[in-house]
Each structure stands twice: as C-alpha cells, then as structure tokens.
Design an enzyme around this catalytic site. Sequence first.
Site, PDB file in Angstrom:
ATOM      1  CG  HIS A  57      -1.615  -1.136   1.634  1.00 54.97           C
ATOM      2  ND1 HIS A  57      -2.991  -1.189   1.557  1.00 54.97           N
ATOM      3  CD2 HIS A  57      -1.231  -2.348   2.124  1.00 54.97           C
ATOM      4  CE1 HIS A  57      -3.418  -2.376   1.973  1.00 54.97           C
ATOM      5  NE2 HIS A  57      -2.368  -3.096   2.312  1.00 54.97           N
ATOM      6  CE1 TYR A  58      -2.070   6.082  -2.239  1.00 56.39           C
ATOM      7  CE2 TYR A  58      -0.587   5.825  -4.094  1.00 56.39           C
ATOM      8  CZ  TYR A  58      -1.800   6.223  -3.579  1.00 56.39           C
ATOM      9  OH  TYR A  58      -2.761   6.759  -4.400  1.00 56.39           O
ATOM     10  CB  THR A  59       0.501   6.550   4.020  1.00 59.46           C
ATOM     11  OG1 THR A  59       1.362   7.474   3.338  1.00 59.46           O
ATOM     12  CG2 THR A  59       1.350   5.543   4.799  1.00 59.46           C
ATOM     13  CD  GLU A 103      -0.949   1.608   4.523  1.00 62.02           C
ATOM     14  OE1 GLU A 103      -0.512   2.470   3.723  1.00 62.02           O
ATOM     15  OE2 GLU A 103      -2.139   1.291   4.600  1.00 62.02           O
ATOM     16  CG  HIS A 161      -5.046  -1.584  -1.007  1.00 63.15           C
ATOM     17  ND1 HIS A 161      -5.315  -0.478  -0.229  1.00 63.15           N
ATOM     18  CD2 HIS A 161      -6.047  -2.456  -0.751  1.00 63.15           C
ATOM     19  CE1 HIS A 161      -6.428  -0.702   0.464  1.00 63.15           C
ATOM     20  NE2 HIS A 161      -6.887  -1.879   0.167  1.00 63.15           N
ATOM     21  CG  ASP A 169      -3.053   1.866  -2.012  1.00 60.98           C
ATOM     22  OD1 ASP A 169      -4.203   1.785  -2.461  1.00 60.98           O
ATOM     23  OD2 ASP A 169      -2.712   1.379  -0.923  1.00 60.98           O
TER      24      ASP A 169
END
Length: 256
Positions: free
Chosen positions: A37-39, A102, A144, A154
Amino acid sequence: MSRAVITRADYPAAVLAPSPNFGPRPEDQPVDMLILHYTGMPDDDQALAWLQNPKSQVSSHYFVHQDGKVLQLVAEFARAWHAGASSWQGVSDNNSRSVGIELANPGHNHGYHAFADAQLDAVTDLCRHIIKRHRIIPERVLAHSDIAPERKEDPGELFPWADMAEKGIGHYVRPEPLGDGRFFQAGDQGEPVAALQAMFGLYGYGCPQNGHYCDVTAAVVRAFQRHFRPARVDGIADQSTIATLHRLLAVLKPQA
C-alpha cells in the site's frame, strides 16, 4: 490467540510502534499473500498516527518511512485491517490471509511522487523476509489496487514492480510496448469482452463475467496497468495490455 499488542518484532530490523487495530486470524488460514500500500496522506507522521488510532479501524503490519525506517504495528500472527473490501481469486476476506505493508507516500491526491531509494531498499529486504518465512508465491505479492480496483490506486504506477521482481519479489513479465491495434473500452460488449474478463478473472482479479465493458471492468484494467503495464494507465484494454496479460497467464504456475 492473545489479543495483546505486539511486544516483539517479526522482522529483526523493525522498530515496534504498536497499533490496537487488529484481531485473530482464523486458525486454519495460513498467510499466503503480501499486500503493498501507500499511506495516501500528505503527512507521514499523521498517517502513522491514524494507523495507531483505535477510532480509525485501520492498520497494517508494517509501516516503511521514506528514509527507510521500518516500523511494525501488528504481529504477523494477527489479522491487521489493511485490505478492506477486496477480492482475489474469489476470496473476499484478504485480511485473514495476508501481511500488509504501508509505504509512506502522499499518493495520487496529495502530490504522488517516486518512492525513495532508501525506502525501496528497506521494503525489498522486508518483503524478502516475509516471503521466505511464509513461503508466499510470487503471484500473491500484490498491490492494494489489485484486490480493490474500484476503490484503490496504491501503491500506484510509480512503484517499481519490475525492479522488485528482479530481486525475487512478485510476479512480473516484460510488458508489451505501446502500439496501435484493436482495443476494448467503455460501452463495448460481446464475446470478445467476455473472453477478456475471463482472462482477468483467471489471473485473480475480481472482474465481472458479463460481456459488458462496464465501470468495474475498466477499474480492473487500470489496476492491471498500474502493476504490469505502467506506461499508460487509462482503463482501455489496448493490444499492449492484452498481450501483457497473455504473457503473465502463460508463465503462471498451476497452484496445488
């Protein structure tokens, strides 16, 4: 299973930063997926605090700062709440079978940018460690957006999946170059569209099998492009996209 927050890191280089947002995994469910994921928040510390806030009802097992510092929020034996509503190979409860990472990055809505070298070095080592311990096969290292294409983007098209695959992380083939030729897009329908949808479903995507190039199908195509053909992310199934999907399916190992 204990409901206590984590007290010992599963990954030796991780610093503990416990989150209360987790639950038990089903006892008969092995960990066989790794989700990146990214935040998606403009401030990295704010993103971390949100993952640790019981009001958020979200978490991940790991958080990787842009400088490469790795934090562990949830023990790997526990079920973190990172995947949300999702689907892969017909399974909807992907939290129960996955480890979530993340990566600190503001994301598409807040100034999306390339991932820092130090961050990528750290996540590479972390992924290798997780994959080895849980024996996760390459095609189950996913974005994700792969498991939730209608909701998520993401870690996005700037995440270097090709470089990661060269280091033994994830399933990847050289994408077909962009070019001319027949393509499918919103509004198209018929047996060729159904065949395309079936191919995406065979790979694992939660793609409808209705013969209509609907919004969901376009979202699946965009997710696929972000991961496997990032040169152009437009939701149009051009020859490059379709040929790349064929290549992936051709080298896909049968699962026991």
